[in-house]
Design a protein around this motif. Structure first.
Motif, PDB file in Angstrom:
ATOM      1  N   LEU A  82      32.280  18.108  38.824  1.00  0.00           N
ATOM      2  CA  LEU A  82      30.881  18.249  39.199  1.00  0.00           C
ATOM      3  C   LEU A  82      30.775  18.872  40.582  1.00  0.00           C
ATOM      4  O   LEU A  82      31.761  18.956  41.314  1.00  0.00           O
ATOM      5  CB  LEU A  82      30.150  16.894  39.151  1.00  0.00           C
ATOM      6  N   ALA A  83      29.563  19.314  40.934  1.00  0.00           N
ATOM      7  CA  ALA A  83      29.314  19.890  42.256  1.00  0.00           C
ATOM      8  C   ALA A  83      27.916  19.478  42.704  1.00  0.00           C
ATOM      9  O   ALA A  83      26.981  19.451  41.896  1.00  0.00           O
ATOM     10  CB  ALA A  83      29.442  21.411  42.216  1.00  0.00           C
ATOM     11  N   VAL A  84      27.797  19.158  43.983  1.00  0.00           N
ATOM     12  CA  VAL A  84      26.533  18.694  44.548  1.00  0.00           C
ATOM     13  C   VAL A  84      26.190  19.556  45.755  1.00  0.00           C
ATOM     14  O   VAL A  84      26.992  19.704  46.680  1.00  0.00           O
ATOM     15  CB  VAL A  84      26.616  17.214  44.973  1.00  0.00           C
ATOM     16  N   ALA A  85      25.001  20.121  45.740  1.00  0.00           N
ATOM     17  CA  ALA A  85      24.575  21.030  46.801  1.00  0.00           C
ATOM     18  C   ALA A  85      24.101  20.258  48.028  1.00  0.00           C
ATOM     19  O   ALA A  85      23.695  19.091  47.927  1.00  0.00           O
ATOM     20  CB  ALA A  85      23.445  21.920  46.285  1.00  0.00           C
ATOM     21  N   PRO A  86      24.143  20.866  49.205  1.00  0.00           N
ATOM     22  CA  PRO A  86      23.651  20.206  50.420  1.00  0.00           C
ATOM     23  C   PRO A  86      22.198  19.762  50.261  1.00  0.00           C
ATOM     24  O   PRO A  86      21.353  20.510  49.771  1.00  0.00           O
ATOM     25  CB  PRO A  86      23.784  21.303  51.481  1.00  0.00           C
ATOM     26  N   GLY A  87      21.923  18.525  50.640  1.00  0.00           N
ATOM     27  CA  GLY A  87      20.575  17.995  50.591  1.00  0.00           C
ATOM     28  C   GLY A  87      20.125  17.509  49.235  1.00  0.00           C
ATOM     29  O   GLY A  87      19.021  16.973  49.098  1.00  0.00           O
ATOM     30  N   GLU A  88      20.968  17.644  48.225  1.00  0.00           N
ATOM     31  CA  GLU A  88      20.594  17.255  46.868  1.00  0.00           C
ATOM     32  C   GLU A  88      20.778  15.757  46.657  1.00  0.00           C
ATOM     33  O   GLU A  88      21.657  15.139  47.241  1.00  0.00           O
ATOM     34  CB  GLU A  88      21.461  18.026  45.868  1.00  0.00           C
ATOM     35  N   THR A  89      19.926  15.180  45.814  1.00  0.00           N
ATOM     36  CA  THR A  89      20.109  13.809  45.348  1.00  0.00           C
ATOM     37  C   THR A  89      20.544  13.869  43.897  1.00  0.00           C
ATOM     38  O   THR A  89      19.787  14.295  43.023  1.00  0.00           O
ATOM     39  CB  THR A  89      18.818  12.989  45.464  1.00  0.00           C
ATOM     40  N   LEU A  90      21.793  13.468  43.644  1.00  0.00           N
ATOM     41  CA  LEU A  90      22.360  13.498  42.308  1.00  0.00           C
ATOM     42  C   LEU A  90      22.444  12.084  41.771  1.00  0.00           C
ATOM     43  O   LEU A  90      22.980  11.194  42.436  1.00  0.00           O
ATOM     44  CB  LEU A  90      23.757  14.118  42.327  1.00  0.00           C
ATOM     45  N   GLY A  91      21.924  11.863  40.571  1.00  0.00           N
ATOM     46  CA  GLY A  91      21.989  10.554  39.942  1.00  0.00           C
ATOM     47  C   GLY A  91      23.121  10.477  38.938  1.00  0.00           C
ATOM     48  O   GLY A  91      23.366  11.435  38.204  1.00  0.00           O
ATOM     49  N   LEU A  92      23.808   9.341  38.923  1.00  0.00           N
ATOM     50  CA  LEU A  92      24.813   9.052  37.905  1.00  0.00           C
ATOM     51  C   LEU A  92      24.250   7.966  36.997  1.00  0.00           C
ATOM     52  O   LEU A  92      23.921   6.873  37.470  1.00  0.00           O
ATOM     53  CB  LEU A  92      26.118   8.559  38.529  1.00  0.00           C
ATOM     54  N   ILE A  93      24.126   8.256  35.708  1.00  0.00           N
ATOM     55  CA  ILE A  93      23.630   7.262  34.772  1.00  0.00           C
ATOM     56  C   ILE A  93      24.588   7.169  33.591  1.00  0.00           C
ATOM     57  O   ILE A  93      25.399   8.066  33.359  1.00  0.00           O
ATOM     58  CB  ILE A  93      22.201   7.587  34.268  1.00  0.00           C
ATOM     59  N   LEU A 102      15.814  11.192  52.962  1.00  0.00           N
ATOM     60  CA  LEU A 102      16.797  11.358  54.033  1.00  0.00           C
ATOM     61  C   LEU A 102      17.316  12.794  54.058  1.00  0.00           C
ATOM     62  O   LEU A 102      17.427  13.440  53.025  1.00  0.00           O
ATOM     63  CB  LEU A 102      17.979  10.405  53.834  1.00  0.00           C
ATOM     64  N   ASP A 103      17.661  13.256  55.229  1.00  0.00           N
ATOM     65  CA  ASP A 103      18.216  14.607  55.372  1.00  0.00           C
ATOM     66  C   ASP A 103      19.719  14.562  55.120  1.00  0.00           C
ATOM     67  O   ASP A 103      20.533  14.858  55.999  1.00  0.00           O
ATOM     68  CB  ASP A 103      17.904  15.144  56.773  1.00  0.00           C
ATOM     69  N   LEU A 104      20.081  14.169  53.889  1.00  0.00           N
ATOM     70  CA  LEU A 104      21.474  13.988  53.523  1.00  0.00           C
ATOM     71  C   LEU A 104      21.693  14.446  52.085  1.00  0.00           C
ATOM     72  O   LEU A 104      20.753  14.539  51.295  1.00  0.00           O
ATOM     73  CB  LEU A 104      21.869  12.505  53.602  1.00  0.00           C
ATOM     74  N   THR A 105      22.944  14.658  51.748  1.00  0.00           N
ATOM     75  CA  THR A 105      23.336  14.783  50.353  1.00  0.00           C
ATOM     76  C   THR A 105      23.609  13.377  49.845  1.00  0.00           C
ATOM     77  O   THR A 105      24.354  12.618  50.471  1.00  0.00           O
ATOM     78  CB  THR A 105      24.610  15.636  50.216  1.00  0.00           C
ATOM     79  N   SER A 106      22.992  13.008  48.722  1.00  0.00           N
ATOM     80  CA  SER A 106      23.135  11.647  48.205  1.00  0.00           C
ATOM     81  C   SER A 106      23.580  11.675  46.751  1.00  0.00           C
ATOM     82  O   SER A 106      23.075  12.469  45.955  1.00  0.00           O
ATOM     83  CB  SER A 106      21.813  10.881  48.306  1.00  0.00           C
ATOM     84  N   ILE A 107      24.518  10.792  46.418  1.00  0.00           N
ATOM     85  CA  ILE A 107      24.936  10.577  45.038  1.00  0.00           C
ATOM     86  C   ILE A 107      24.736   9.099  44.760  1.00  0.00           C
ATOM     87  O   ILE A 107      25.302   8.243  45.435  1.00  0.00           O
ATOM     88  CB  ILE A 107      26.396  10.988  44.811  1.00  0.00           C
TER      89      ILE A 107
END
Length: 253
Positions: free
Chosen positions: A23-34, A184-189
């Motif tokens: 997987l790949a997550v972009a800067p500032g993105e909120t990615l959910g794992l379900i 938040l100004d973060l990348t979040s998973i």
């Protein structure tokens, strides 16, 4: 990319728990794992955060292979929020948040103005400044989770991992916590159980089943009646939510 994983495999004895995940997550993105219970969400989250070592595959954070990054250096970039926080020690809110500065300090270094500013900013971000002297044990579940997030923010991370941070909270606090994380100004998973909350607060969703990725995309593209039937074994109607791209799921009795 802020976070990328290639062909992650991890298991216990002969049981594979994370099966060839990329997987790949972009800067500032909120990615959910379900995914259903036992689908590998928590294990994958720990692999991505460097808390577990994969049997094969690799994880890069901010372009660096985390297997080659010293633990203290990684902790300056990455924060991990567990499902719940508990302690028997009678400490103040400020003392809990101060622990987030540990990766930035040596054993002999004193408390600095930079440390104090980071703690104050973290408390402000979670709206707990006026509770800074309050005893941890007197806080509600939602307040404790906000302080736990403040502790993570005090690390000054660029990436935050959260393992079901809304477990055991009422719906008001669930929404409050996830709205705060999204803003938040973060990348979040973030690993989540509630599919409607995932649809509301995540930019993209990864669906896990038996440790493997079976779908990845926007909530609107991923959360379909067919997928819910196949992966979660439930019948549901999916309709457009109040906001574009945020579907609403109504489960059938």
């Amino acid at each position: 990319m802020s976070v990328s994983a290639q062909n992650l495999v991890w298991g216990v004895r002969r049981k594979t728990i994370v099966a060839d995940v990329s997987l790949a997550v972009a800067p500032g993105e909120t990615l959910g794992l379900i995914g259903p219970n036992g689908s590998g969400k928590s294990s994958l989250l720990r692999l991505l955060a460097g808390l577990k070592q994969p049997q094969s595959g690799r994880v890069e954070i901010l372009g660096q292979d985390i297997a080659r990054v010293p633990r203290r250096a990684l902790a300056r970039q990455v924060a991990f929020v567990q499902q719940s926080a508990a302690t028997d020690t009678n400490v103040s809110v400020r003392d809990v948040v101060r622990l987030g500065r540990t990766p930035h300090r040596s054993a002999l270094s004193g408390w600095t103005a930079t440390d104090e500013a980071a703690v104050s900013a973290a408390l402000e971000q979670v709206d707990m400044t006026d509770r800074r002297t309050q005893a941890w044990q007197t806080l509600s579940g939602g307040e404790r989770q906000r302080v736990h997030i403040a502790r993570a923010l005090a690390q000054s991370p660029r990436v935050m991992f959260l393992d079901e941070p809304t477990n055991h909270l009422d719906i008001h606090h669930q929404i409050e916590i996830l709205r705060m994380v999204r803003d938040l100004d973060l990348t979040s998973i973030v690993a989540l159980h509630d599919l409607n909350l995932a649809a509301m607060f995540c930019d993209r969703i990864v669906v896990l089943q038996a440790g493997a990725v079976v779908a990845c995309g926007t909530p609107e593209a991923v959360l379909t009646p067919g997928l819910l039937r196949e992966v979660f074994r439930v019948e549901a109607e999916v309709s457009a939510g109040r906001c574009p791209g945020q579907p609403h799921i109504r489960f059938k009795a």
